[in-house]
Write an enzyme that holds these catalytic residues in place. Sequence first.
Site, short mmCIF file in Angstrom:
data_model
loop_
_atom_site.label_atom_id
_atom_site.label_comp_id
_atom_site.label_asym_id
_atom_site.label_seq_id
_atom_site.Cartn_x
_atom_site.Cartn_y
_atom_site.Cartn_z
CB VAL A 59 -0.98 -0.01 1.20
CG1 VAL A 59 -1.76 1.30 1.28
CG2 VAL A 59 -1.94 -1.19 1.09
CB CYS A 60 3.85 2.23 1.99
SG CYS A 60 3.09 2.11 3.63
CG ASP A 61 5.57 0.11 -4.23
OD1 ASP A 61 6.79 -0.08 -4.36
OD2 ASP A 61 4.79 0.23 -5.21
#
Length: 164
Positions: A59-61
């Site tokens: 999700v952060c990527d």
Amino acid sequence: MTEITFKGGPIHLKGQQINEGDFAPDFTVLDNDLNQVTLADYAGKKKLISVVPSIDTGVCDQQTRKFNSEASKEEGIVLTISADLPFAQKRWCASAGLDNVITLSDHRDLSFGENYGVVMEELRLLARAVFVLDADNKVVYKEIVSEGTDFPDFDAALAAYKNI
């Protein structure tokens, strides 16, 4: 103290909460080469600050890629801040093939997290959030995602950024 969830479990956020209309507080973080960076280093530019728990998660990527892809079309600057070590951030940028992404590490003092109210106390990570600041560092948009594994509202954040 504000509470969110992370993977469904309760998490307490600590630090000073800021709101739209406030002037953003300063912070001291590290860039990928261990140089100290402050908010003042980006004076006179509008800023989209994308806050992620860890750059190495899916999700952060995706959040980092989306904001950098979309917001970089505008005049201004996009900063991605996490509590990851600068070495991990640098490795992620290299493996992702992204040289124009500005990643900043708050791991040392959690200065950003404390000043913006996004430190997940139980995990010592930063909560997923987005802050949009105008060139004078006035907060024009703020979102702290209520479930830490969900995406932020990309459309709302990008609209706020583009409309400055």
